[in-house]
Design a protein around this motif. Sequence first.
Motif, mmCIF file in Angstrom:
data_model
loop_
_atom_site.group_PDB
_atom_site.id
_atom_site.type_symbol
_atom_site.label_atom_id
_atom_site.label_comp_id
_atom_site.label_asym_id
_atom_site.label_seq_id
_atom_site.Cartn_x
_atom_site.Cartn_y
_atom_site.Cartn_z
ATOM 1 N N ALA A 1 11.119 11.140 -2.845
ATOM 2 C CA ALA A 1 9.726 11.025 -3.278
ATOM 3 C C ALA A 1 9.268 12.219 -4.086
ATOM 4 N N ASP A 2 10.065 13.322 -4.096
ATOM 5 C CA ASP A 2 9.640 14.488 -4.866
ATOM 6 C C ASP A 2 9.685 14.241 -6.361
ATOM 7 N N THR A 3 10.427 13.224 -6.811
ATOM 8 C CA THR A 3 10.469 12.900 -8.240
ATOM 9 C C THR A 3 9.253 12.094 -8.692
ATOM 10 N N ALA A 4 8.420 11.687 -7.756
ATOM 11 C CA ALA A 4 7.248 10.883 -8.126
ATOM 12 C C ALA A 4 6.241 11.690 -8.920
ATOM 13 N N ARG B 1 3.336 5.268 -6.027
ATOM 14 C CA ARG B 1 2.091 4.655 -5.573
ATOM 15 C C ARG B 1 1.650 5.247 -4.231
ATOM 16 N N ALA B 2 2.603 5.560 -3.365
ATOM 17 C CA ALA B 2 2.250 6.211 -2.098
ATOM 18 C C ALA B 2 1.669 7.603 -2.347
ATOM 19 N N TYR C 1 -6.963 1.652 -3.522
ATOM 20 C CA TYR C 1 -6.093 2.765 -3.155
ATOM 21 C C TYR C 1 -6.756 3.710 -2.156
ATOM 22 N N GLY C 2 -8.041 3.590 -1.950
ATOM 23 C CA GLY C 2 -8.724 4.451 -0.993
ATOM 24 C C GLY C 2 -9.024 3.790 0.332
ATOM 25 N N ASP C 3 -8.451 2.620 0.573
ATOM 26 C CA ASP C 3 -8.727 1.920 1.826
ATOM 27 C C ASP C 3 -8.081 2.619 3.014
ATOM 28 N N THR C 4 -6.979 3.271 2.815
ATOM 29 C CA THR C 4 -6.267 3.964 3.901
ATOM 30 C C THR C 4 -6.484 5.477 3.833
ATOM 31 N N ARG D 1 2.979 -0.348 -12.305
ATOM 32 C CA ARG D 1 4.305 -0.384 -12.912
ATOM 33 C C ARG D 1 5.170 0.831 -12.569
ATOM 34 N N VAL D 2 4.674 1.710 -11.701
ATOM 35 C CA VAL D 2 5.478 2.860 -11.286
ATOM 36 C C VAL D 2 6.189 2.519 -9.984
ATOM 37 N N SER D 3 6.993 3.463 -9.481
ATOM 38 C CA SER D 3 7.773 3.240 -8.265
ATOM 39 C C SER D 3 6.868 3.218 -7.033
ATOM 40 N N GLU D 4 7.440 2.753 -5.913
ATOM 41 C CA GLU D 4 6.681 2.688 -4.677
ATOM 42 C C GLU D 4 6.329 4.071 -4.166
#
Length: 857
Positions: free
Chosen positions: A384-387, A356-357, A419-422, A350-353
Amino acid sequence: MDRTQGQSGRDEQGAGGPGTPSSASASAAAPASTGQAPTPSGPPGPARVVTLTAGDFTLTVNPVDGSEIEPLRPGTERGRPAKRDAAARAVRDAAARPPVLPGPPISGRPLLARGEELERLVRLLGRGRSVRLTGPSGSGRSALLDAVAARCAGLAPDGVVRISGYGHQQPGELLHALYATVYDAPRERPERDELLARVRDIGAVVLLDDLEMGGSALDELLRATPECAYLLAATPETKAPSDDSHVEEVFLTGLGKEDCVALLEAGLGRPLTDEETAWAGDLRFASEGLPLRFVQAAAMLRQRDELNHSDEDDDEEEPGVFEERPRDSGVVPLPTLAEGAAPAELLASRVSESARAALRIACALGGELPHHAHLPALVGDTHADTAVAELLDCGLLTPVGTRYRLAAGVARQLEDVGYGDTASEEARTAARHYAWWTGHASVVPERVGREADAVLAALAGADVVAAAVLARTAAPAFAASLHWEAWERVLRSGAEAARKAGEVAEQAYFHHELGVLALCEGRVDRARAELETSIGLRGALADKRGTVAGRRALALVVDREVAGAAASPPLRLEAPAAASEAVTVATPATPATPATPAVRTDAVTKAVPAAKSAPALRSGPAAAPRVDPAVSAAAVTRVAPVTPAVPVSAEAVTRMTPVVPANRRSEPPTTLSEVFEDAFPLSPQPAPPAAPVPATVPAGPARGAGRRRRVLLAAAGALTVVALGTVVSLAMSSPDTEPPADGPAVSSTPTTAAPTTVQQNSGNDPAEEPPVTAPSDGGTTPGASAAAPSPGRTPGRTPSRRPSSTPSNSPRPGTPSTAPTATEPAPTVTETGEATPTATAPTGPGTATATSPTTAP
């Protein structure tokens, strides 16, 4: 990325050209955010050369050819540094806290149900006691440390010092961090003795969060700083302190039901409904009241409210005419207890992309989240710094020192959902980015030191090429920032990566740096090994500058080895200076004083049982122990130590405890009978107790003459004993029972061995020769004759030890018989000074003749 590309990027940024996302992140990570002076504008240099003081050495960190080390020049020694004042400590403490995150501010979380623990901690720290705050992950230990720091600001003269113990298993780096926080000593790393002397004078309240060591390591930290009061925050899995550390224990438990509901309402911003209150009670039972679980539960309820459009503005909005998708009228239910116990998957969905990255990058780096200034370059999004603030508000991150990392259990939950596949791709991207950033001239070494954990995590997950490049650029920055534990780790990882990649030049650089580091820390043997390896590799590459730098450092290693050898010389064996040390050479043994009797050779020693103890040798007649005459007649002599007649080297000398005969006489023996009496005592008794060994024994001209005389007497006695044994054997084995005409009476004592079966012989066969042994302590009475076996004796029968008064010359066939024996007087032996002494004694039945060594038996 090679060094040419990094140089071009620095030139573009210095010229004011448009920067890439990586350059934008480097600009955001400038020292202005960390409270340090900004770097001057202008074109940066090709490399950063930093000069440090490491103990007695001056270290010049050169990223191109390797670090150069030399002794401190006279007159350049620094004095004792001054301590920081209150204002400088406040700036230093702010730099040690996590950075301020961009975006909307995060509301503070109340500290509930910790008032009693807070008062107890402040009271114990005010008394100078050290306390260990133990609680599971997510129990609010860091929040309680913040409250304690605010209450203890004026207790100690050096204020409150905050240190992170995450990843430290030894107290060395913690002591250096404490020293750098209290003392104003830039670009200086003292050696261990000087460090211990300076931290001993520090009086501060030290808040050590995320402690990972205990036992002897923790005791060493506490002993090094006796004037400091520690508040140690650790988990129950951390090793406990030792019993002698005297550290108080304070345990943190979970919150009660009312406190959990209050914390949930504070995070949600509104009162809970009855359904939510019941759900909170079930969650409190499942999570044991950990505050972290309710911070995450509040985030899940906020996300649920947003999805249900609970705001009035959302209710007034109507779907547009051209809207193809109708509004979803369904209501999002409350999370289940399983989702409440493991909320990472639901919160991450439910968070931003960009958030998640960032979570994928954190999973690839082992839970370490890079600084928020690096996320635009790593994610590819300028916002992305606001993530980081978004993830922190959800309870997925926790502060650790000057950075953030995933909260307890979050990394495992995210890896289970993919989330650890990459991870390999994300780690390689992070390694390439950090290789560029750490080599940028605008990035100060202190900033690289704060990012050490993320850099090391990227180094561990990258391929060999990216790892070698990253280690090559990050190692000088870690060395200049005095973060030497990270410096050593990155050097070892880089040497392994360079070896696998086949980069011999890079491998030689890493070994050179490892040798310099070991020399600065006083590990001379390790420094020699690393430097010799580096010199060999650079010699193969014909690298003259690198070889010269390595030989200069190796010369300092040789100087340290010579100085250490002169300070503590090795132990060596030296030749004895006195006769109190026995020498393992084939030399006849001789007593040390003229008053001692002659000693026996090895042939005689085998026939006499050894005494249980013997006194030590003393020098001089006055030092001789007093021996009772009755005891001296039965004492047993041993081989006494002598001074070698020829020079003996120190390697051939063995230190032994000398012994001395127990039967001392007022004058040396002059007759052969006295020698026999000393060699064959009738009733041996234990020797007197041992005396201390003197350091030296005086030697004089008379000792040589006495030694030669005693050697001759001992040799004569040995030959006489052999002759006597032969005569006795022949006499007992002869079928004729007539005794010789004359000769001394010699009696032998039977052995105490176990009875054996006697083979039957014919009448003309000689009997077996009985062994000649000396009487033992528990033997028979001297003077009793041995029973000789006779022909026709029945096997299995043992000879009788009781003497018979009527000898039998012709035993009856088929019956056992014994040799005729009689009680005889003790032999009287007379010795003369000639070389061929003759022993005479009254003759009689059962006697034998003892001839001189020169007469045939």
